[in-house]
Design a protein around this motif. Structure first.
Motif, PDB file in Angstrom:
ATOM      1  N   LYS A  61       0.420  -1.055  -0.133  1.00  0.00           N
ATOM      2  CA  LYS A  61       0.143  -0.331  -0.307  1.00  0.00           C
ATOM      3  C   LYS A  61       0.800   0.663  -0.060  1.00  0.00           C
ATOM      4  CE  LYS A  61      -4.569  -2.297   2.738  1.00  0.00           C
ATOM      5  NZ  LYS A  61      -4.378  -1.629   3.656  1.00  0.00           N
ATOM      6  N   ARG A  62       0.129   1.799  -0.483  1.00  0.00           N
ATOM      7  CA  ARG A  62       0.816   3.350  -0.684  1.00  0.00           C
ATOM      8  C   ARG A  62       1.236   3.695   1.321  1.00  0.00           C
ATOM      9  NH1 ARG A  62      -2.637   7.787  -3.591  1.00  0.00           N
ATOM     10  NH2 ARG A  62      -3.697   6.287  -2.470  1.00  0.00           N
ATOM     11  N   LYS A  63       0.606   3.553   1.488  1.00  0.00           N
ATOM     12  CA  LYS A  63       0.746   3.840   3.411  1.00  0.00           C
ATOM     13  C   LYS A  63       2.409   2.789   3.494  1.00  0.00           C
ATOM     14  CE  LYS A  63      -0.579   3.815   8.500  1.00  0.00           C
ATOM     15  NZ  LYS A  63      -2.350   3.652   8.645  1.00  0.00           N
ATOM     16  N   GLU A  64       2.453   1.633   3.642  1.00  0.00           N
ATOM     17  CA  GLU A  64       3.170   0.667   4.065  1.00  0.00           C
ATOM     18  C   GLU A  64       4.706   1.242   3.142  1.00  0.00           C
ATOM     19  OE1 GLU A  64       3.311  -3.534   3.694  1.00  0.00           O
ATOM     20  OE2 GLU A  64       1.443  -2.852   2.875  1.00  0.00           O
ATOM     21  N   ARG A  66       5.572   4.501   2.702  1.00  0.00           N
ATOM     22  CA  ARG A  66       6.025   6.179   2.884  1.00  0.00           C
ATOM     23  C   ARG A  66       6.623   5.721   4.301  1.00  0.00           C
ATOM     24  NH1 ARG A  66       3.624   9.024   7.039  1.00  0.00           N
ATOM     25  NH2 ARG A  66       3.320  11.471   6.698  1.00  0.00           N
TER      26      ARG A  66
END
Lengths: 418, 88
Positions: A61-64, A66
């Motif tokens: 995921k994009r959060k991961e 980041r």
């Protein structure tokens, strides 16, 4: 010697500057395609690097992305890809019995530099220092991020071995399997080093940073005009299993890991030792029960530095001088020096030789340095060795990786035969 | 900054921190953690972004004030009075 279970490679997951799968990587090695490109990083300015272009969003995921590190993203990519390549379904595996072992040259410099740069914008007010700094910089970060992404519960950590580390991840995974501590090992190496200016600056200060008007020609091991290392990022994790387990599930077997050796020069912070490297090669051959003349391919570590390449050639000559069918190549001419990933990536690039019968060439070798003269040094075009045309095929690869503080590693793999 | 702008400011910060989340239906009075995937490290990120974007310091004992969007508005309104909305 102890009777230990045989261990085989059943999957390869990789990202290199010139390919994000083994098929793409191999194809570019046979076609002479470099992955080195112009690169700019703060404080250093314009330089060259091997940059990976895998799509992190395929597995994160994009959060991961980041929250984690570049090394973490590389490790996750390699882990997911190697399991898929091995035909292993996580849902069918005991997640407590999967180990992840990432060889690293260094880890944490990227985040530390980023944080110092960040707080410098705020007058070094440490209330702006990120709470992410510690989890990003701990040495087990790349392997740990793999466990978070895949939901694994087995041993997962890094092996710090400078530029010999890619072999160490594989070796450690093999040992864990042989001791019966795990059932599947994801072992190899990763590097995010191109995102730290310090590594470029240090090599430049040492007079060991490559420069060339054509980036694709900057990494030129054994060439008279070589002038240093191209720093690169990359990663490669092998799926390793005990032979019996692999056979029981009908797995495709890339190779059997026959043996290895790791030693230390004990002589200098940065300068290599011919004796140390030759001792490492001999140790790996002895551990594998393989004679020098039985080795078909020697993948050199040579990084395109003036002194390092000469020392390694000396070590190779001292072991293989009488070996008529031992062919020598190099992979860094294509991808630069992927640091902690180098040993694993370069072994991966050679594995398809067992199938296609070709030895990929050293590229950018226009004028051979007389001090780097080696029998059967493959350069320019892929070579189909005599033993292939004779019908015997290629059976044995020796993969070498050396690092600062005098660490040497060598791994011997063979095509699987009963 | 108006209350509406404070909501925009917080949502913009959350978009940076948790880019995979859909924030279009966030309710004002329901705990953020119950509506989207946010953990304690994310809350520290929110506090850090408030510090960077608006020079607002949120002491640890006040973190709970930021549990809901309405809580953020109530707590931050006096601290953000006269400040301009900053979006990433």
């Amino acid at each position: 010697m102890l009777e230990l279970p045989r261990v085989v490679i059943t999957g390869v997951g990789l990202t290199s500057p010139n390919g994000d799968s083994l098929a793409e990587f191999r194809s570019n090695l046979l076609d002479g395609v470099s992955g080195v490109e112009p690169y700019e990083i703060r404080h250093v300015g314009e330089t060259l690097a091997g940059v990976c272009h895998f799509d992190a969003s395929r597995h994160q995921k994009r959060k991961e992305v980041r929250r984690g590190t570049r090394a973490g993203s590389i490790a996750i990519w390699c882990a997911r890809e190697t399991l898929t390549d091995a035909g292993l379904e996580l849902s069918e595996l005991d997640r407590h019995r999967i180990g992840v072992f990432t060889g690293i040259t260094e880890h944490g410099n990227v985040e530390t530099e980023n944080q110092i740069h960040e707080v410098a914008q705020y007058g070094f007010d440490l209330s702006f220092w990120s709470h992410h700094h510690n989890p990003r910089t701990v040495a087990n970060n790349p392997a740990g991020e793999v466990t978070l992404n895949l939901g694994l519960h087995g041993p997962a950590y890094s092996l710090g071995g400078a530029c010999a580390a890619g072999n160490l991840g594989l070796i450690h995974g093999m040992q864990q399997l042989q001791l019966g501590l795990i059932d599947v090992a994801l072992g190899g190496g990763v590097s995010e080093s191109i995102h730290t200016f310090g590594i470029f600056a240090s090599f430049r200060a040492q007079g060991a940073l490559a420069r060339h008007e054509d980036p694709t020609r900057a990494s030129r091991p054994f060439d008279r005009d070589r002038n240093g290392i191209v720093v690169s990022e990359g990663g490669c994790l092998f799926t390793l299993e005990r032979l019996d387990d692999a056979l029981a599930r009908g797995a495709r077997i890339y190779a059997e890991v026959k043996g290895y050796h790791v030693n230390s020069d004990g002589t200098d912070f940065v300068l290599p030792s011919v004796e140390g490297q030759a001792g490492c090669i001999r140790g790996a051959l002895a551990h594998s029960g393989v004679a020098p003349h039985e080795v078909d391919i020697v993948n050199t570590h040579a990084t395109s530095t003036p002194s390092g390449d000469i020392a390694e050639c000396g070590a190779i000559r001292s072991v293989f001088s009488d070996c008529e069918t031992t062919y020598v190549n190099n992979t860094k001419g294509y991808i630069g020096h992927t640091m902690g990933a180098a040993g694993a990536l370069e072994l991966a690039g050679n594995l398809p030789s067992f199938e296609d019968g070709l030895v990929h060439p050293t590229i950018n070798l226009d004028n051979l340095d007389p001090e780097c003269e080696l029998r059967n040094l493959v350069h320019g075009e892929p070579t189909r060795p005599r033993q292939v045309t004779d019908g015997e095929g290629l059976h044995t690869i020796l993969n070498m990786s050396f690092g600062m503080l005098g660490i040497n590693s060598a791994v011997v793999v063979q095509s699987y035969r009963n | 900054m108006t209350n509406e702008e404070i909501v925009i400011a917080i949502k913009d910060i959350i978009t940076t921190i948790a880019p995979d989340e859909d924030l279009s239906a966030l309710e004002l009075d329901v705990r953020l953690r119950d509506q989207i995937e946010l953990d304690s490290m994310d809350f520290l990120d929110i506090v850090m972004e408030l510090r960077k974007r608006y020079s607002v310091q949120v002491p640890e004992e006040d973190y709970m004030e930021l549990a809901t969007l309405q809580g953020c508005v109530d707590y931050l309104a006096p601290k953000l009075a006269g400040k301009q909305l900053v979006t990433a």
